[in-house]
Design a protein around this motif. Structure first.
Motif, PDB file in Angstrom:
ATOM      1  N   ILE A   1       3.737  21.977 -34.385  1.00 27.64           N
ATOM      2  CA  ILE A   1       3.597  22.903 -35.511  1.00 27.64           C
ATOM      3  C   ILE A   1       2.650  24.043 -35.147  1.00 27.64           C
ATOM      4  CG2 ILE A   1       3.958  21.058 -37.220  1.00 27.64           C
ATOM      5  CD1 ILE A   1       0.866  21.222 -37.736  1.00 27.64           C
ATOM      6  N   ASP A   2       2.615  25.047 -36.032  1.00 27.11           N
ATOM      7  CA  ASP A   2       1.587  26.091 -35.998  1.00 27.11           C
ATOM      8  C   ASP A   2       0.354  25.516 -36.672  1.00 27.11           C
ATOM      9  OD1 ASP A   2      -0.133  28.222 -36.527  1.00 27.11           O
ATOM     10  OD2 ASP A   2       1.468  29.591 -37.153  1.00 27.11           O
TER      11      ASP A   2
ATOM     12  N   ALA B   1       3.814  18.304 -42.038  1.00 28.54           N
ATOM     13  CA  ALA B   1       3.785  17.346 -40.925  1.00 28.54           C
ATOM     14  C   ALA B   1       3.003  16.096 -41.303  1.00 28.54           C
ATOM     15  CB  ALA B   1       3.184  17.995 -39.684  1.00 28.54           C
TER      16      ALA B   1
ATOM     17  N   ILE C   1       0.837  14.899 -33.988  1.00 31.19           N
ATOM     18  CA  ILE C   1       1.143  16.268 -34.388  1.00 31.19           C
ATOM     19  C   ILE C   1       0.478  17.194 -33.372  1.00 31.19           C
ATOM     20  CG2 ILE C   1       0.859  18.030 -36.172  1.00 31.19           C
ATOM     21  CD1 ILE C   1       0.638  15.668 -38.202  1.00 31.19           C
TER      22      ILE C   1
ATOM     23  N   GLN D   1       2.927  24.192 -42.764  1.00 29.54           N
ATOM     24  CA  GLN D   1       3.405  23.343 -41.678  1.00 29.54           C
ATOM     25  C   GLN D   1       2.501  22.129 -41.477  1.00 29.54           C
ATOM     26  OE1 GLN D   1       4.700  25.178 -38.000  1.00 29.54           O
ATOM     27  NE2 GLN D   1       5.082  27.133 -39.016  1.00 29.54           N
TER      28      GLN D   1
ATOM     29  N   ALA E   1      -0.594  20.597 -32.634  1.00 30.03           N
ATOM     30  CA  ALA E   1      -0.869  21.794 -33.418  1.00 30.03           C
ATOM     31  C   ALA E   1      -1.214  22.952 -32.478  1.00 30.03           C
ATOM     32  CB  ALA E   1      -2.029  21.531 -34.386  1.00 30.03           C
TER      33      ALA E   1
END
Length: 263
Positions: free
Chosen positions: A201-202, A212, A226, A208, A228
């Motif tokens: 994700i961003d 997530a 995750i 986001q 990031a």
């Protein structure tokens, strides 16, 4: 979000006042920490040892300023105590100390250890029949530590679906670009091969991040990571994407410039 802006200002002020600390990797994790402490984790600042609380482990312990700022803004202790960062006798040491500061789950700083500790917390929750979740934040440079991958293997082996790891993937460590120092890439493929659910994700987009973290709650039978994508020094123009701000404090005039940008 106003809370994230306050946390960034807190980081700049406290590291500047201390004359030492780690602003770059603290600033890159602000949105992640804000989402966890203000939207996601089950917490009670009045009862930091509440058995049903969710647990957070700052594996990249040198980013203590972002943890301290999040805890203070969440109400675990007074915000004005942030000015005592790294002072002799202060509970806000250069790396988190669980014995001196409410809300700190584990003393960290030796890179690579946090995931193993989080595994233990997740296993304990299962054995105790509690439904709390465990979150652990790792740095991408930290992925160079072999113990991280032992922890990744164990988490998958024990099907720790109450565990979510987050990698602050800002691509910089104290010696330069992570990919040039000792590349851990491909990070997503490695975690997937170890049996994890993987999301990328961003790491500065709240939508986001929250999506997530919510999806991670629905994963069964395996842990979730995750990844990031973030910017080191995010929010301050002269700090962004600069490895030199990994562990350097801003001078008074730089503090003022940074705070003006974060107004």
């Amino acid at each position: 979000m106003a809370t994230a802006r306050r946390i960034r200002r807190d980081i700049v002020r406290m590291v500047g006042a201390a004359g030492s600390g780690h602003p770059g990797g603290s600033m890159s994790a602000v949105e992640i920490m804000t989402a966890l402490y203000f939207k996601v984790m089950r917490l009670d600042p009045e009862r930091p040892d509440w058995p049903e609380r969710d647990r957070f482990v700052l594996s990249k312990g040198h980013a203590a300023p972002v943890l301290y700022a999040a805890l203070a803004e969440r109400g675990f202790f007074a915000v004005d105590k942030l000015d005592t960062l790294r002072r002799l006798g202060s509970p806000l040491q250069g790396h988190p100390d669980r014995k001196s500061l409410p809300g700190v789950e584990v003393s960290t700083g030796s890179l690579g250890h946090g995931l193993a500790v989080a595994n233990g917390m997740a296993l304990a929750g299962r054995l105790d029949g509690r439904d709390y979740r465990v979150y652990v934040l790792l740095g991408d440079g930290e992925l160079e530590e072999g113990m991280v991958w032992e922890g990744a293997m164990a988490a998958a082996h024990y099907h720790l679906d109450n565990l979510t790891a987050i990698v602050d993937h800002n691509h910089l460590q104290i010696d330069g670009r992570v990919e040039e120092v000792m590349s851990p890439e491909p990070v997503a493929d490695k975690f997937r091969a170890f049996g994890w659910e993987v999301m990328t994700i961003d790491g500065h987009d709240f939508g986001q991040i929250l999506d997530a973290l919510e999806r991670a709650r629905e994963v069964k039978g395996k842990p979730t990571v995750i990844i990031a994508e973030t910017i080191k020094g995010k929010g301050v123009s002269f700090m962004e994407n600069q490895a030199g701000w990994h562990g350097k404090a801003p001078k008074p005039e730089e503090v003022e410039k940074a705070l003006a940008e974060l107004a």
